[in-house]
Design an enzyme around this catalytic site. Sequence first.
Site, PDB file in Angstrom:
ATOM      1  N   CYS A 151     -22.219 108.702  13.253  1.00  0.00           N
ATOM      2  CA  CYS A 151     -22.033 110.111  12.937  1.00  0.00           C
ATOM      3  C   CYS A 151     -21.417 110.197  11.544  1.00  0.00           C
ATOM      4  O   CYS A 151     -20.431 109.503  11.255  1.00  0.00           O
ATOM      5  CB  CYS A 151     -21.114 110.770  13.959  1.00  0.00           C
ATOM      6  SG  CYS A 151     -20.645 112.463  13.515  1.00  0.00           S
ATOM      7  N   ASP A 156     -23.921 106.326  17.382  1.00  0.00           N
ATOM      8  CA  ASP A 156     -24.983 107.042  18.076  1.00  0.00           C
ATOM      9  C   ASP A 156     -26.049 106.022  18.453  1.00  0.00           C
ATOM     10  O   ASP A 156     -26.342 105.108  17.684  1.00  0.00           O
ATOM     11  CB  ASP A 156     -25.596 108.126  17.176  1.00  0.00           C
ATOM     12  CG  ASP A 156     -24.635 109.283  16.951  1.00  0.00           C
ATOM     13  OD1 ASP A 156     -24.055 109.772  17.926  1.00  0.00           O
ATOM     14  OD2 ASP A 156     -24.478 109.688  15.787  1.00  0.00           O
TER      15      ASP A 156
END
Length: 159
Positions: free
Chosen positions: A54, A61
Amino acid sequence: MRTEEELGGVSLLGNTATRYPSDYAPQVLETFVNKHPENEYLVTFNCPEFTSLCPKTGQPDFARIIISYIPRERMVESKSLKLYLFSFRNHGDFHEDCVNIIMKDLVALMDPKYIEVYGVFTPRGGIAIHPFANYADADHQQLLATRMEAAMNRALENA
């Protein structure tokens, strides 16, 4: 069997001293000659272990990235694609950005007739994001529209 000349741009495959990039590295992508450019055929890669960060929080992620393309003269070599996708591991970008960057890098690399990149990101904070991006040359605009419509319908069905 492919000749040495045909494999001239492929240096990573078979190399036992593989170095994994520590940051975004489109320069690792390699191509080889498509021996069947007169055929319309689809090549699909399913990459179930994609990771990125992120850009705001630095949290990881996770996603499955699915890349499908109709080649023209050049094709992406799979080990170089693996290393390229691995290079996103420490790269901070939103899901939508990652999918679009991957698509644009592959378009620049291969000049395919058609390509699509679909990201199935693992939910975080209770929200799953599934970005889809596609590109087509002038002869494949109908396919582009049809696939985008299918992606939109899939999104609505899963909503």
